[in-house]
Design a protein around this motif. Structure first.
Motif, short mmCIF file in Angstrom:
data_model
loop_
_atom_site.label_atom_id
_atom_site.label_comp_id
_atom_site.label_asym_id
_atom_site.label_seq_id
_atom_site.Cartn_x
_atom_site.Cartn_y
_atom_site.Cartn_z
N PRO A 1 -25.53 32.80 27.74
CA PRO A 1 -26.64 32.68 26.96
C PRO A 1 -26.65 33.50 25.77
O PRO A 1 -26.30 34.50 25.71
CB PRO A 1 -27.77 32.89 27.78
N GLY A 2 -27.37 32.84 24.49
CA GLY A 2 -27.30 33.80 23.29
C GLY A 2 -28.38 34.87 23.64
O GLY A 2 -27.94 36.07 23.25
N ASP A 3 -29.52 34.45 24.16
CA ASP A 3 -30.55 35.58 24.47
C ASP A 3 -30.28 36.34 25.69
O ASP A 3 -30.12 35.94 26.82
CB ASP A 3 -31.93 34.39 24.88
N ARG B 1 -32.78 35.51 28.48
CA ARG B 1 -32.31 34.30 29.39
C ARG B 1 -31.43 34.88 30.43
O ARG B 1 -31.19 34.35 31.49
CB ARG B 1 -31.86 33.39 28.44
N ARG C 1 -21.02 28.62 27.59
CA ARG C 1 -22.16 28.92 26.85
C ARG C 1 -23.30 28.02 27.05
O ARG C 1 -23.34 26.79 27.31
CB ARG C 1 -21.92 28.75 25.31
N ILE C 2 -24.46 28.56 27.36
CA ILE C 2 -25.62 28.11 27.82
C ILE C 2 -26.59 28.11 26.75
O ILE C 2 -27.29 29.39 26.88
CB ILE C 2 -26.33 28.26 29.10
N GLY C 3 -27.02 27.53 25.70
CA GLY C 3 -27.77 27.69 24.61
C GLY C 3 -28.86 26.63 24.26
O GLY C 3 -28.86 25.44 24.92
N SER C 4 -29.82 27.01 23.32
CA SER C 4 -30.84 26.09 22.82
C SER C 4 -30.24 25.42 21.37
O SER C 4 -29.16 25.86 20.74
CB SER C 4 -31.99 26.69 22.62
N PHE D 1 -29.49 29.72 10.61
CA PHE D 1 -30.49 28.96 11.23
C PHE D 1 -31.42 28.15 10.05
O PHE D 1 -31.66 27.07 10.50
CB PHE D 1 -31.19 30.05 12.12
N MET E 1 -25.28 27.55 16.85
CA MET E 1 -24.58 28.78 15.96
C MET E 1 -23.40 29.36 16.79
O MET E 1 -23.07 30.27 16.29
CB MET E 1 -25.77 29.56 15.64
N GLU E 2 -23.02 28.79 17.86
CA GLU E 2 -21.82 29.69 18.36
C GLU E 2 -20.57 28.89 18.96
O GLU E 2 -19.67 29.56 19.13
CB GLU E 2 -22.34 30.65 19.71
O1 LIG Z 1 -30.55 29.86 22.67
P1 LIG Z 1 -29.27 30.66 22.07
O2 LIG Z 1 -28.32 30.53 23.26
O3 LIG Z 1 -29.30 31.88 21.33
O4 LIG Z 1 -28.82 29.60 21.00
C1 LIG Z 1 -29.41 29.07 19.75
O5 LIG Z 1 -30.48 29.83 19.41
C2 LIG Z 1 -30.23 30.85 18.47
C3 LIG Z 1 -31.16 30.60 17.41
O6 LIG Z 1 -32.40 30.48 17.75
C4 LIG Z 1 -28.58 30.70 17.98
O7 LIG Z 1 -28.03 31.65 18.78
C5 LIG Z 1 -28.62 29.14 18.53
O8 LIG Z 1 -27.19 28.94 18.90
#
Ligand SMILES: O=P(O)(O)O[C@H]1O[C@H](CO)[C@@H](O)[C@H]1O
Ligand SMILES: O=c1cc[nH]c(=O)[nH]1
Length: 235
Positions: A19-21, A24, A87-90, A160, A181-182
């Motif tokens: 996850p990016g966060d 999370r 990757r598990i992202g938003s 972003f 973004m990844e």
């Molecule tokens: O929720 P994550 O995994 O961070 O992914 C998305 O959220 C972030 C931007 O808010 C960027 O990293 C984008 O790719």
């Protein structure tokens, strides 16, 4: 320990969710993993290892954007022997027929990043794609869980906040589902070092309608995506 990850050899599983966060990552470790322990707090980019259905799995925050995610993917593969990364992202939906909280598997990733132009001397438009085995397993797991997951290409953007929303409309015309973004960097690094990678996303906001989820929801509520990714990484 590597420069950016504080784990000792053997503390990270061969199978990692990204996850990016980092919060999370903490929520996933506390909510889903058995016997989870934190192996890294370097730069606050938390990493945990535990078990899902008896199989050792790690979950590592990777930050926002391709420079940050590239560091974690590179060190996980090359310094810790990681073989599978999901990757598990938003993401922000570009396609009109997606709605908040829909789940997407990214089979390919367009990008405005310059990283691969540098890699290929500006001579090749490299096409970053998901590992087919992970993608197929994720589709099967989504179907088994009754989650109507969409599969399609996404945009991995450097910014972003864009000054070019017109390009998002054009990408939607070409079937690109959403922006994050990844994924392009993850797919490229996995290919370069013979690892397997996939990106599964949850729609956190809609670029066309302006609807959005809160930061707390993005941290702690995207459970369908997490469950599909966990089932897939241990498959
Ligand atoms: O929720 P994550 O995994 O961070 O992914 C998305 O959220 C972030 C931007 O808010 C960027 O990293 C984008 O790719
Ligand atoms: O990169 C991202 C992630 C979520 N929502 C967006 O609009 N962009």
């Amino acid at each position: 320990m590597s420069v950016h990850i504080g784990a000792k050899p053997g503390e990270i599983a061969e199978r990692v969710l990204l996850p990016g966060d980092p919060l999370r990552a903490k929520w996933i470790a506390e909510t889903y993993l058995e016997d989870a322990t934190c192996y890294s707090t370097v730069r606050g980019m938390l990493g945990f290892t535990g078990r899902w259905n008896g199989v050792k799995v790690s979950v590592q925050g990777s930050g926002m954007g391709m420079p940050s995610a590239s560091i974690y993917a590179h060190e996980l593969i090359n310094e810790y022997g990681v073989r599978s990364l999901i990757r598990i992202g938003s993401c922000g939906a570009l396609s009109e027929d997606l709605k908040l909280r829909d789940v997407i598997a990214a089979n390919g990733s367009a990008t405005d990043s310059n990283m691969n132009r540098v890699r290929f001397d500006g001579l090749i438009d490299y096409a970053p794609v998901a590992d087919f085995g992970l993608l197929r397993a994720s589709v099967e797991n989504a179907e088994r869980r009754g989650v109507p997951m969409r599969v399609g290409p996404v945009l991995a953007a450097d910014a972003f906040y864009t000054d070019r929303p017109d390009l998002y409309d054009r990408l939607a015309d070409y079937g690109v589902l959403a922006v994050e973004m990844e994924s392009a960097a993850l797919y490229t690094i996995a290919a370069r070092f013979k690892a397997r990678a996939l990106t599964v996303l949850t729609v956190s906001d809609h670029i066309k309608t302006g609807e959005k989820t809160s930061s707390a929801e993005r941290e702690q509520t995207f459970s369908q995506m997490v469950e599909i990714a966990l089932d897939t990484i241990v498959a």
